[in-house]
Design an enzyme around this catalytic site. Structure first.
Site, PDB file in Angstrom:
ATOM      1  N   GLN A  66       1.127   3.607  -1.963  1.00 26.07           N
ATOM      2  CA  GLN A  66       0.499   4.852  -2.429  1.00 26.07           C
ATOM      3  C   GLN A  66       0.090   5.761  -1.273  1.00 26.07           C
ATOM      4  OE1 GLN A  66      -1.074   1.873  -2.620  1.00 26.07           O
ATOM      5  NE2 GLN A  66      -2.981   2.166  -1.518  1.00 26.07           N
ATOM      6  N   GLU A 110       0.830  -1.216   0.000  1.00 25.19           N
ATOM      7  CA  GLU A 110       0.000   0.000   0.000  1.00 25.19           C
ATOM      8  C   GLU A 110       0.863   1.264   0.000  1.00 25.19           C
ATOM      9  OE1 GLU A 110      -3.101  -0.333  -0.521  1.00 25.19           O
ATOM     10  OE2 GLU A 110      -3.603  -2.349   0.172  1.00 25.19           O
TER      11      GLU A 110
HETATM   12 MG    MG Z   1      -3.312  -5.241  -1.539  1.00 26.84          MG
END
Ligand code: MG
Ligand code: ADP
Ligand code: ZN
Length: 202
Positions: free
Chosen positions: A91, A89
């Site tokens: 981002q 994750e």
């Molecule tokens: Mg994922």
């Protein structure tokens, strides 16, 4: 001039939600463990969908991970004998995660970063474009479009009218869609036009 060859490099796994990024990250990390390499996994504290101490795919494949508030916390927690660092994750981190990944790679660590390349409006997400640029290897995965069954590259927010970029959720909030079935919520692009431009007629 001779340079000692170090194994340090950056791999990025990107794609829409449900494209199997976490699955692929876990697969690579488990293989490293089979090779008896010490791994460590990090994710942003913000992603609390399943648990705060595991990375978990929608298919329930999981590995223990440490949730960190800021990307720079990763540097503090990486042990000297760690050979592979996974970041899921990505981002959700700020741009400093790019420098952190680079630093780790220069130390000889294999850095595997997974994250959404686009947000629900189809725009590049956070530090991902930069991570993709500096990575040695990039894997772009697709999901299955929930409308037409084709390869899905985008994430549709299916409920709520919020244009807030980050709303953490899974199946109840998002589904995978292809370019043509994806409907980004309309927003002003600053020039008085709705973004994105209407699709060309086919
Ligand atoms: Mg994922
Ligand atoms: P990501 O981390 O990219 O969001 P995960 O690794 O968590 O993806 O989950 C991938 C799994 O999600 C697939 O193996 C499949 O079981 C499930 N899945 C649910 N919806 C879809 C979809 N639309 N397309 C593909 N896989 C899906
Ligand atoms: Zn489609």
């Amino acid at each position: 001039m001779f340079h000692k060859t170090l194994p340090g490099f950056i791999e990025v796994i990107c794609g829409s939600m449900f494209s199997g990024k976490t699955e692929e990250l876990v697969r690579r990390l488990k293989r490293s463990q089979i090779a008896r390499q010490k791994i460590q996994v990090f994710k942003p504290a913000l992603d609390n969908r399943y648990s705060t101490d595991h990375v978990q795919s929608h298919d329930s494949n999981r590995l223990p991970s440490r949730a960190v508030e800021k990307a720079k916390d990763i540097l503090r927690f990486v042990d000297d004998n760690t050979r592979v660092v996974g970041i899921d994750e990505a981002q959700f981190f700020d741009d400093s995660v790019v420098d952190i990944a680079q630093k780790l790679a220069y130390r000889g660590i294999r850095v595997i970063v997974a994250g959404l390349d686009m947000d629900f409006q189809g725009q590049p997400f956070g530090p991902m474009p930069k991570l993709l640029a500096v990575a040695e290897q990039v894997t772009k995965l697709s999901a299955v479009c929930m409308i037409c069954g084709g390869p899905a590259t985008r994430t549709q927010r299916t409920s709520g009218t919020s244009t807030q970029k980050i709303v953490v959720g899974a199946k109840e909030l998002y589904e995978a869609r292809c370019r043509f079935c994806h409907e980004p919520h309309e927003q002003e692009n600053g020039e008085g036009e709705a973004y994105p431009a209407p699709r060309p007629a086919v």
